[in-house]
Design an enzyme around this catalytic site. Sequence first.
Site, PDB file in Angstrom:
ATOM      1  N   GLU A 168       0.827  -1.214   0.000  1.00  0.00           N
ATOM      2  CA  GLU A 168       0.000   0.000   0.000  1.00  0.00           C
ATOM      3  C   GLU A 168       0.860   1.263   0.000  1.00  0.00           C
ATOM      4  OE1 GLU A 168      -2.980  -0.539  -0.768  1.00  0.00           O
ATOM      5  OE2 GLU A 168      -3.056  -2.673  -0.258  1.00  0.00           O
ATOM      6  N   HIS A 182       1.329   2.131  -3.599  1.00  0.00           N
ATOM      7  CA  HIS A 182       0.180   2.868  -4.136  1.00  0.00           C
ATOM      8  C   HIS A 182       0.228   4.323  -3.654  1.00  0.00           C
ATOM      9  CE1 HIS A 182      -2.126  -0.305  -6.060  1.00  0.00           C
ATOM     10  NE2 HIS A 182      -2.165  -1.052  -4.964  1.00  0.00           N
ATOM     11  N   GLU A 239      -1.221  -0.702  -9.834  1.00  0.00           N
ATOM     12  CA  GLU A 239      -0.725  -1.968  -9.279  1.00  0.00           C
ATOM     13  C   GLU A 239       0.759  -2.143  -9.595  1.00  0.00           C
ATOM     14  OE1 GLU A 239      -2.868  -3.175  -7.342  1.00  0.00           O
ATOM     15  OE2 GLU A 239      -1.824  -4.997  -6.750  1.00  0.00           O
TER      16      GLU A 239
HETATM   17 ZN    ZN Z   1      -2.822  -3.095  -4.882  1.00  0.00          ZN
END
Ligand code: ZN
Length: 510
Positions: free
Chosen positions: A263, A266, A301
């Site tokens: 995360e 991201h 991603e």
């Molecule tokens: Zn992800």
Amino acid sequence: MSYAVFSERMGLVNDLLCTVSLLQWDFRTQMASGGAETRSHQIASVTMSAREALLAVETRRAVDAADTATSGLAPDSIERRSIADARAAIAVHDAIPEALLRRRTELATTAHNVWAEARRTNDFALFAPSLAETVALSQQLAEAIGYRDTPYDALISLYEPGTTSADLTVLFAQLKAGLQPLVAQIAGAKRPRTDFLYRLYPLAEQRQLVRQLSQTLGYDHDRGRIDEAVHPFEVSFGRDDVRFTTRYNSNCIVPSVQGALHETGHALYEQGVDPALQRGALVTDLVGLYAVGGISFGTHESQSRLWENHIGRSRQFWELHFGMARDLFPEALGDTTPEEFWRAFSAVKPGPIRVEADELTYDFHIMVRVELERALIEGSMQVADLPEAWNAAMQAGLGVTVAEDQLGVLQDVHWSTGQIGTFCNYTVGNVMAAQIFAEARSQPGVAKGIERGDYGPLRGWLTEALYRHGRRFDRKTVLLQATGNGDDTRPYLRYLTEKYTELYQLDAST
Ligand code: ZN
């Protein structure tokens, strides 16, 4: 002047969608379960307001006026790209009949509840009628949006614009050919020691580790916060408030660390968006009605996987930073070396569950889903035949026997909420992550930084090549600009082969 009016309309849409995200964040991290029903109405109402604001006559007029006023600018200028995106999104929304949209929204809630019950009781037949209707509505949606080769392409375009089913066929064939021999070789290799992963890891120290790891990668804690959720996620309300969550298990260190690394990737993408794009069309998915700085789900991603796998699961990373973990958990990790930790953290174990899959087998889970989705949407497979087809595909791809539908066709939430066409994002992201990382690491400053545990140069390169642009260029354009290539599985296969040959001490000559 006319461009300012257009910008203000986009700002309104973005504000409303950030508000939706905030309601979602609260729903998933803070709210008591009793609030679920009311909250789902609030989320639906604010989302519909955003859609109305986008499709309002004022917005259409503002798009036309801004288009005329900026006609002399370069086609890839922020202004021209923003106007083109808004116009394209309005066309997509106009093509989708109101009744279809309403039925899809209603079904997403009811089908989700039916699915949860079906999964709990391991009863696919209970979920089958809801899934059949979801497939039928998705087919209608595909017809409304339009496509060239297959209706599945129209659905993919909602999540991975510009990528087609034909692209995926090529990608999957190359990955299967490259990965299957490796998985087979590892099945016969000596397993690494993993016992220390499953000891007592006090939660306060795990939270501390999550903070330190994300900070080490460059996450700016002054522009975000970290919380806890069963299913880890990242969400942004503009570049200056980018939050993520992870999950904790006091008897295993893997979930919190893995969630944090993933995360954080991201989050770095969102925190790196150019401030000039704030509240605009280029930080808003106007088709999917979601406020986001990343270009596509697969591109997003690619960044979570780059930071999680290429950095966070590398041998070098744990040789540099294992001390951070051992200082916090002297008892659990006192008898473990950095190398053992790295081996355990990357160990391969084929299994039936996607979210628990390792780096090497993950893509097989995606291929199974994408191929079945395509068959359902094209009508060459019926919902009733799905469990059997699923189990056969898992057996053929990974040699995994699926004992029950709970561990097979019923495991994922996506289809229950109407999301068909989104699974490919994970594999697109994996392939892209390896391409981008290979290119970044070929820059001398970046490689030197990584060697000493300074990720600033890598982050700087990624920000320049990718993050700052927000949604200004499409995925393939950004990839081409950053690496000089289109989708290319070779860097990914090379990375996995090298890593796992070393990790499992395989005979590199075979
Ligand atoms: Zn992800």
